[in-house]
Design a protein around this motif. Sequence first.
Motif, PDB file in Angstrom:
ATOM      1  N   LYS A 229       0.833  -1.207   0.000  1.00 51.95           N
ATOM      2  CA  LYS A 229       0.000   0.000   0.000  1.00 51.95           C
ATOM      3  C   LYS A 229       0.869   1.260   0.000  1.00 51.95           C
ATOM      4  O   LYS A 229       0.592   2.218  -0.727  1.00 51.95           O
ATOM      5  CB  LYS A 229      -0.936  -0.014   1.208  1.00 51.95           C
ATOM      6  CG  LYS A 229      -1.930   1.107   1.192  1.00 51.95           C
ATOM      7  CD  LYS A 229      -2.912   1.005   2.343  1.00 51.95           C
ATOM      8  CE  LYS A 229      -3.870   2.184   2.276  1.00 51.95           C
ATOM      9  NZ  LYS A 229      -4.766   2.244   3.403  1.00 51.95           N
ATOM     10  N   GLN A 230       1.939   1.243   0.799  1.00 52.52           N
ATOM     11  CA  GLN A 230       2.842   2.406   0.833  1.00 52.52           C
ATOM     12  C   GLN A 230       3.496   2.639  -0.530  1.00 52.52           C
ATOM     13  O   GLN A 230       3.561   3.771  -1.012  1.00 52.52           O
ATOM     14  CB  GLN A 230       3.926   2.205   1.897  1.00 52.52           C
ATOM     15  CG  GLN A 230       3.414   2.243   3.313  1.00 52.52           C
ATOM     16  CD  GLN A 230       4.459   1.786   4.326  1.00 52.52           C
ATOM     17  OE1 GLN A 230       5.536   1.315   3.953  1.00 52.52           O
ATOM     18  NE2 GLN A 230       4.129   1.919   5.598  1.00 52.52           N
ATOM     19  N   VAL A 231       3.976   1.568  -1.153  1.00 49.82           N
ATOM     20  CA  VAL A 231       4.614   1.688  -2.468  1.00 49.82           C
ATOM     21  C   VAL A 231       3.589   2.167  -3.494  1.00 49.82           C
ATOM     22  O   VAL A 231       3.876   3.049  -4.312  1.00 49.82           O
ATOM     23  CB  VAL A 231       5.247   0.335  -2.906  1.00 49.82           C
ATOM     24  CG1 VAL A 231       5.659   0.369  -4.367  1.00 49.82           C
ATOM     25  CG2 VAL A 231       6.428  -0.005  -2.013  1.00 49.82           C
ATOM     26  N   ALA A 232       2.388   1.605  -3.443  1.00 47.62           N
ATOM     27  CA  ALA A 232       1.340   1.984  -4.398  1.00 47.62           C
ATOM     28  C   ALA A 232       0.978   3.456  -4.255  1.00 47.62           C
ATOM     29  O   ALA A 232       0.799   4.160  -5.255  1.00 47.62           O
ATOM     30  CB  ALA A 232       0.101   1.115  -4.197  1.00 47.62           C
ATOM     31  N   GLU A 233       0.869   3.933  -3.025  1.00 52.17           N
ATOM     32  CA  GLU A 233       0.535   5.341  -2.814  1.00 52.17           C
ATOM     33  C   GLU A 233       1.691   6.252  -3.215  1.00 52.17           C
ATOM     34  O   GLU A 233       1.483   7.293  -3.835  1.00 52.17           O
ATOM     35  CB  GLU A 233       0.155   5.574  -1.348  1.00 52.17           C
ATOM     36  CG  GLU A 233      -1.192   4.963  -0.985  1.00 52.17           C
ATOM     37  CD  GLU A 233      -1.494   5.023   0.507  1.00 52.17           C
ATOM     38  OE1 GLU A 233      -0.594   5.371   1.305  1.00 52.17           O
ATOM     39  OE2 GLU A 233      -2.640   4.699   0.869  1.00 52.17           O
ATOM     40  N   ALA A 234       2.912   5.860  -2.884  1.00 54.61           N
ATOM     41  CA  ALA A 234       4.077   6.686  -3.208  1.00 54.61           C
ATOM     42  C   ALA A 234       4.295   6.792  -4.710  1.00 54.61           C
ATOM     43  O   ALA A 234       4.682   7.850  -5.213  1.00 54.61           O
ATOM     44  CB  ALA A 234       5.326   6.119  -2.537  1.00 54.61           C
ATOM     45  N   GLU A 235       4.037   5.705  -5.427  1.00 52.97           N
ATOM     46  CA  GLU A 235       4.288   5.698  -6.864  1.00 52.97           C
ATOM     47  C   GLU A 235       3.012   5.869  -7.680  1.00 52.97           C
ATOM     48  O   GLU A 235       3.027   5.697  -8.896  1.00 52.97           O
ATOM     49  CB  GLU A 235       5.026   4.421  -7.246  1.00 52.97           C
ATOM     50  CG  GLU A 235       6.379   4.343  -6.563  1.00 52.97           C
ATOM     51  CD  GLU A 235       7.258   3.248  -7.117  1.00 52.97           C
ATOM     52  OE1 GLU A 235       6.942   2.706  -8.191  1.00 52.97           O
ATOM     53  OE2 GLU A 235       8.274   2.956  -6.468  1.00 52.97           O
ATOM     54  N   LYS A 236       1.924   6.174  -6.987  1.00 58.03           N
ATOM     55  CA  LYS A 236       0.639   6.506  -7.604  1.00 58.03           C
ATOM     56  C   LYS A 236       0.082   5.393  -8.501  1.00 58.03           C
ATOM     57  O   LYS A 236      -0.324   5.631  -9.627  1.00 58.03           O
ATOM     58  CB  LYS A 236       0.727   7.816  -8.358  1.00 58.03           C
ATOM     59  CG  LYS A 236       1.092   8.983  -7.447  1.00 58.03           C
ATOM     60  CD  LYS A 236       0.973  10.292  -8.134  1.00 58.03           C
ATOM     61  CE  LYS A 236       1.357  11.482  -7.320  1.00 58.03           C
ATOM     62  NZ  LYS A 236       1.715  11.378  -5.957  1.00 58.03           N
ATOM     63  N   TYR A 237       0.067   4.168  -7.959  1.00 60.28           N
ATOM     64  CA  TYR A 237      -0.578   3.054  -8.662  1.00 60.28           C
ATOM     65  C   TYR A 237      -2.064   3.102  -8.372  1.00 60.28           C
ATOM     66  O   TYR A 237      -2.486   3.390  -7.249  1.00 60.28           O
ATOM     67  CB  TYR A 237      -0.014   1.707  -8.204  1.00 60.28           C
ATOM     68  CG  TYR A 237       1.322   1.390  -8.821  1.00 60.28           C
ATOM     69  CD1 TYR A 237       1.398   0.773 -10.056  1.00 60.28           C
ATOM     70  CD2 TYR A 237       2.509   1.709  -8.170  1.00 60.28           C
ATOM     71  CE1 TYR A 237       2.623   0.487 -10.638  1.00 60.28           C
ATOM     72  CE2 TYR A 237       3.731   1.434  -8.743  1.00 60.28           C
ATOM     73  CZ  TYR A 237       3.778   0.821  -9.973  1.00 60.28           C
ATOM     74  OH  TYR A 237       4.988   0.542 -10.544  1.00 60.28           O
ATOM     75  N   ASP A 238      -2.865   2.818  -9.387  1.00 62.33           N
ATOM     76  CA  ASP A 238      -4.311   2.778  -9.208  1.00 62.33           C
ATOM     77  C   ASP A 238      -4.769   1.417  -8.684  1.00 62.33           C
ATOM     78  O   ASP A 238      -5.715   1.324  -7.913  1.00 62.33           O
ATOM     79  CB  ASP A 238      -5.019   3.084 -10.538  1.00 62.33           C
ATOM     80  CG  ASP A 238      -4.738   4.504 -10.994  1.00 62.33           C
ATOM     81  OD1 ASP A 238      -4.989   5.431 -10.204  1.00 62.33           O
ATOM     82  OD2 ASP A 238      -4.243   4.684 -12.127  1.00 62.33           O
TER      83      ASP A 238
END
Length: 167
Positions: A131-140
């Motif tokens: 979740k942190q990586v997804a939010e930091a790298e703006k994954y949908d």
Amino acid sequence: MKHLLRQWLLVLVGLVAFAAHADEFRVGFVNTDRIFREANTAKAAQAKLEQEFSRREKELNDIGNNLKSLSDKFEREAPTLSEAQRAQRQKQLVDQDREFQRKRREFQEDLNARKNEELQQVLERANKVVKQVAEAEKYDVVLQEAVYINPKHDITDKVIKALNASK
């Protein structure tokens, strides 16, 4: 007929709008099996389980080896034993084998339960990092299971690196 035409027109407009924004839509994929194999937390959990269950496993192996040698000895001596002695020793071997199988089943059940507990903790930590990586790298969207995934969408290495870096 007009209603059907209107629905198709709305679907077409939706597809055109989606295609226009498709470049902005980011998808990632995480290989959970790799995380369980390669992440330091998973390796630590595995080492903890091995340390926790090694004594019982050694005891079971010793019991199994002893039972095997007793069985081999019985096979060698059976022709020279009386019928009563042969029946008594055979009953002892069957009872010992039943006890051994029961202990082995209990061991396996305990090991599987603890393994599931440890892997659940690893998975919870990994999901937080995903979740942190997804939010930091703006994954949908980030998927964990897929029939096929293009390797360019695989973010497993990033997740493992972040998971190993966190304490």
